[in-house]
Design an enzyme around this catalytic site. Structure first.
Site, PDB file in Angstrom:
ATOM      1  N   MET A 120     -34.959 -55.453  31.594  1.00  0.00           N
ATOM      2  CA  MET A 120     -34.732 -54.190  32.305  1.00  0.00           C
ATOM      3  C   MET A 120     -33.300 -54.129  32.841  1.00  0.00           C
ATOM      4  SD  MET A 120     -38.247 -52.887  34.045  1.00  0.00           S
ATOM      5  CE  MET A 120     -38.190 -53.917  35.511  1.00  0.00           C
ATOM      6  N   GLY A 121     -32.443 -55.023  32.337  1.00  0.00           N
ATOM      7  CA  GLY A 121     -31.037 -54.953  32.702  1.00  0.00           C
ATOM      8  C   GLY A 121     -30.730 -55.609  34.032  1.00  0.00           C
ATOM      9  N   GLU A 134     -28.114 -64.969  35.293  1.00  0.00           N
ATOM     10  CA  GLU A 134     -28.092 -66.204  34.519  1.00  0.00           C
ATOM     11  C   GLU A 134     -29.446 -66.505  33.872  1.00  0.00           C
ATOM     12  OE1 GLU A 134     -26.934 -69.629  32.622  1.00  0.00           O
ATOM     13  OE2 GLU A 134     -25.725 -67.993  33.443  1.00  0.00           O
ATOM     14  N   GLY A 135     -30.537 -66.053  34.495  1.00  0.00           N
ATOM     15  CA  GLY A 135     -31.840 -66.236  33.875  1.00  0.00           C
ATOM     16  C   GLY A 135     -31.914 -65.517  32.542  1.00  0.00           C
ATOM     17  N   HIS A 136     -31.450 -64.259  32.506  1.00  0.00           N
ATOM     18  CA  HIS A 136     -31.407 -63.523  31.244  1.00  0.00           C
ATOM     19  C   HIS A 136     -30.460 -64.214  30.256  1.00  0.00           C
ATOM     20  CE1 HIS A 136     -32.360 -60.137  34.158  1.00  0.00           C
ATOM     21  NE2 HIS A 136     -33.395 -60.096  33.333  1.00  0.00           N
ATOM     22  N   MET A 139     -40.369 -68.012  32.293  1.00  0.00           N
ATOM     23  CA  MET A 139     -41.617 -68.443  32.926  1.00  0.00           C
ATOM     24  C   MET A 139     -41.691 -68.088  34.400  1.00  0.00           C
ATOM     25  SD  MET A 139     -44.166 -69.725  31.264  1.00  0.00           S
ATOM     26  CE  MET A 139     -44.978 -70.732  32.520  1.00  0.00           C
ATOM     27  N   ASP A 190     -42.087 -65.189  35.496  1.00  0.00           N
ATOM     28  CA  ASP A 190     -43.263 -64.327  35.453  1.00  0.00           C
ATOM     29  C   ASP A 190     -44.250 -64.932  34.458  1.00  0.00           C
ATOM     30  OD1 ASP A 190     -45.171 -62.362  35.421  1.00  0.00           O
ATOM     31  OD2 ASP A 190     -43.741 -60.707  35.438  1.00  0.00           O
ATOM     32  N   GLN A 217     -46.958 -62.664  32.978  1.00  0.00           N
ATOM     33  CA  GLN A 217     -46.470 -61.830  31.880  1.00  0.00           C
ATOM     34  C   GLN A 217     -46.464 -62.601  30.574  1.00  0.00           C
ATOM     35  OE1 GLN A 217     -42.993 -58.837  31.941  1.00  0.00           O
ATOM     36  NE2 GLN A 217     -42.029 -60.725  31.256  1.00  0.00           N
TER      37      GLN A 217
END
Length: 300
Positions: free
Chosen positions: A35-36, A40-42, A153, A155, A158
């Site tokens: 979702m933009g 750093e996780g993305h 992980m 979430d 999800q």
């Protein structure tokens, strides 16, 4: 890096790139839906996709149908220019940024619901949330046709829900769970961290600290049952005044079955996950700790 906003252009670009090797063997596509407001996780998901795939596709879409009444859809942080720079830096090949009109050209009458797994944890406090997640992810899978899809992980629910969806619907994609990425002080990275005041940000560290101390307690034999683990986590979290617990749950993973307080951790036949959702002011943060079966048996 191509920036694409149209579904037909996306499909054409992917068809061309898949067949561009000249060997007759189609290239593998790795997909990172987001979702933009990338952090750093993305970026870690993009790097995992880069390592395992020939073509990396990143999508940015703030999905309105997964937000409930009074949630932060309108105020959800957005910065397309910054996000594009992060994607380019991480070697993304195609950045897909559809509008709401592209994703939902008419009112959506079809939704995907994964029963059971979505009735608890975030699904209990955010009714309809996961129906929105599964529906938009299924649409994106149909548009991108990836071989691999990468999810963090943080979430964990999800991840479990999407794994169930692709299994049940025979969607030809492999869900790749990736480790939680944290700030240096332990706070799990989240786009919503920007909402925290300085005091809330400091007190939010109680989440990762409580999980870490619980893990240490299990390894030292200080707790053996589900109830002991839950009580330990609740006591740790409520030790700071700004924390307001939404849930502290101990479940099997990935089936997400609730566990009874008296059950011993070493009697449980699956991996175990301790999942938290806690409000600091108006900001709701999630975190979790996964205990693999072998790990529990070696410590309890």
């Amino acid at each position: 890096m191509m920036i694409i906003r149209d579904v037909q252009q996306l499909r054409a670009a992917l068809t061309s790139r898949r067949r561009a090797s000249g060997t007759g063997i189609e290239k593998k596509v790795g997909f990172v839906p987001t979702m933009g407001y990338l952090h750093e996780g993305h970026a870690s998901l993009m790097r995992a996709a880069r390592e395992q795939s020939d073509i990396v596709v990143l999508s940015i879409f703030v999905n309105p149908i997964q937000f409930g009444p009074g949630e932060d859809f309108e105020s959800y942080p957005r910065d397309e220019e910054r996000d594009a720079a992060v994607a380019r830096r991480e070697g993304v090949d195609i950045l897909f940024i559809p509008t709401v009109e592209v994703m939902y050209p008419q009112p959506t009458r079809t939704k995907i619901r994964v029963s059971g797994l979505t009735d608890r944890l975030c699904g209990a406090s955010r009714p309809g949330h996961f129906d929105g997640v599964t529906t938009v992810v299924a649409k994106l899978f149909n548009m991108v046709q990836p071989d691999y899809a990468f999810f963090g992980m943080k979430d964990a629910q999800q991840v479990a829900v999407l794994q169930q969806m692709v299994t049940d619907l025979n969607i030809n994609v492999q869900i790749v769970p990736c480790p939680i990425v944290r700030e240096q002080d332990g706070l799990a990275l989240s786009s919503r961290n920007v909402y925290l005041s300085e005091e809330e940000r400091e007190q939010a560290l109680v989440l990762s600290r409580s999980l870490r101390e619980a893990h240490e307690g299990i390894s030292q034999g200080q707790m053996a049952t589900v109830g002991e683990l839950r009580s330990f986590l609740e006591a740790g979290i409520t030790s700071v005044p700004l924390a307001r617990i939404d849930y502290v749950e101990i479940l099997t993973f990935p089936s997400l079955q609730p566990l009874k307080a008296e059950e011993r951790l070493d009697d449980i036949k699956e991996d175990v996950i301790a999942a938290l959702a806690v409000f600091f002011g108006k900001t709701r943060l999630i975190d979790n700790m996964r205990l693999e079966k072998a790990e529990v048996l070696s410590h309890v």
